[in-house]
Design a protein around this motif. Structure first.
Motif, PDB file in Angstrom:
ATOM      1  N   LYS A  32       0.844  -1.189   0.000  1.00  0.00           N
ATOM      2  CA  LYS A  32       0.000   0.000   0.000  1.00  0.00           C
ATOM      3  C   LYS A  32       0.885   1.247   0.000  1.00  0.00           C
ATOM      4  CE  LYS A  32      -4.092  -2.017   0.459  1.00  0.00           C
ATOM      5  NZ  LYS A  32      -5.205  -1.833  -0.507  1.00  0.00           N
ATOM      6  N   ALA A  33       0.313   2.365  -0.410  1.00  0.00           N
ATOM      7  CA  ALA A  33       1.040   3.633  -0.380  1.00  0.00           C
ATOM      8  C   ALA A  33       1.355   3.992   1.072  1.00  0.00           C
ATOM      9  CB  ALA A  33       0.209   4.735  -1.027  1.00  0.00           C
ATOM     10  N   MET A  34       2.499   4.611   1.285  1.00  0.00           N
ATOM     11  CA  MET A  34       2.953   4.915   2.639  1.00  0.00           C
ATOM     12  C   MET A  34       3.260   6.401   2.760  1.00  0.00           C
ATOM     13  SD  MET A  34       6.158   3.210   4.666  1.00  0.00           S
ATOM     14  CE  MET A  34       6.556   3.656   6.351  1.00  0.00           C
ATOM     15  N   TYR A  35       2.797   7.006   3.850  1.00  0.00           N
ATOM     16  CA  TYR A  35       3.076   8.407   4.107  1.00  0.00           C
ATOM     17  C   TYR A  35       4.586   8.647   4.089  1.00  0.00           C
ATOM     18  CZ  TYR A  35      -1.776   9.131   5.513  1.00  0.00           C
ATOM     19  OH  TYR A  35      -3.142   9.231   5.514  1.00  0.00           O
ATOM     20  N   GLY A  36       5.009   9.730   3.420  1.00  0.00           N
ATOM     21  CA  GLY A  36       6.418  10.059   3.347  1.00  0.00           C
ATOM     22  C   GLY A  36       7.080   9.642   2.052  1.00  0.00           C
TER      23      GLY A  36
END
Length: 243
Positions: free
Chosen positions: A55-59
């Motif tokens: 999944k997409a990850m913050y940062g």
């Protein structure tokens, strides 16, 4: 919002309402669109091993873009049309729903029945928090805060203003709780002669923080825009006179 809105036509049941929805941990709903590896957290760390994002990850650089693809697919599946001029605005022709998306905030305009339909749709795919639904009312004004602005639906219509906490912080930080106000946008203050020395790093940081807040408030307050512009002139080298 004034097209068919309740407080104009007096039709509170059939008039339009505003719904405010917040998607929690939005980026984690989006699929990773490229191969990205990250260090494992301390409790799962194994020498020579790393993790591949599913999944997409913050940062990460493309997290926002992946989230945009995710919510666009969701809106298209729900039969919304995407605006040609801006990709953040959607319209459902059959249900006459209009949606503006800013980050993880969804602001939806429509009838009560269709707003509840949209709530059901978004809840089936995303982890959503329903922050409030504004509608015409004879009772106390209903309010919702979004993007640090307070939106109020009162008897005279819909208004919004910047979060008053910013002004409270400015007044407290500058020690102006008991200060007198002025009627002009700017005023000369006596006794500032000889105070042209540059502020130290700590006071310069505080000055820039206060002016940044004032500049933010000025977007919605035409009466302080001139003063904000004057204060911004000294952001790079604030002096004692500016303070």
């Amino acid at each position: 919002v004034t097209e068919g809105v309740g407080f104009v036509k007096g039709d509170k049941k059939g008039g339009m309402k505003l719904d405010f929805i917040d998607v929690r941990r939005a980026y984690f709903h989006a699929e990773a669109r490229r191969q990205v590896f990250v260090d494992l957290c301390e409790e799962d760390d194994v020498k020579g091993m790393c993790g591949e994002l599913v999944k997409a990850m913050y940062g990460t650089r493309d997290a926002a873009q992946s989230w945009e693809v995710e919510y666009r697919e969701f809106m298209m599946k729900a039969e919304f049309n995407q605006c040609w001029s801006t990709p953040c605005v959607f319209w459902h022709k059959e249900r006459n729903l209009r949606v503006v998306i800013h980050g993880d905030d969804f602001t939806v305009l429509g009838s009560h029945e269709n707003l509840m339909w949209f709530r059901k749709m978004i809840k089936s795919r995303l982890e959503a928090k329903f922050r409030g639904m504004l509608e015409p009312s004879n009772k106390d004004d209903s309010k919702v805060t979004i993007l640090n602005r307070t939106v109020t639906w009162g008897k005279d219509g819909i208004t919004y203003q910047a979060d008053p906490r910013h002004m409270e912080i400015i007044i407290e930080d500058l020690g102006l709780k008991n200060a007198k106000s002025v009627t002009t946008h700017c005023a000369d203050v006596k006794g500032q002669e000889g105070q042209e020395e540059l502020l130290d790093d700590d006071r310069s940081l505080r000055y820039r923080a206060c002016v940044a807040r004032i500049n933010y408030l000025a977007q919605d307050r035409s009466d302080i825009q001139y003063a904000a512009k004057e204060l911004c002139r000294f952001m790079s080298k604030p002096t004692g006179a500016n303070w």
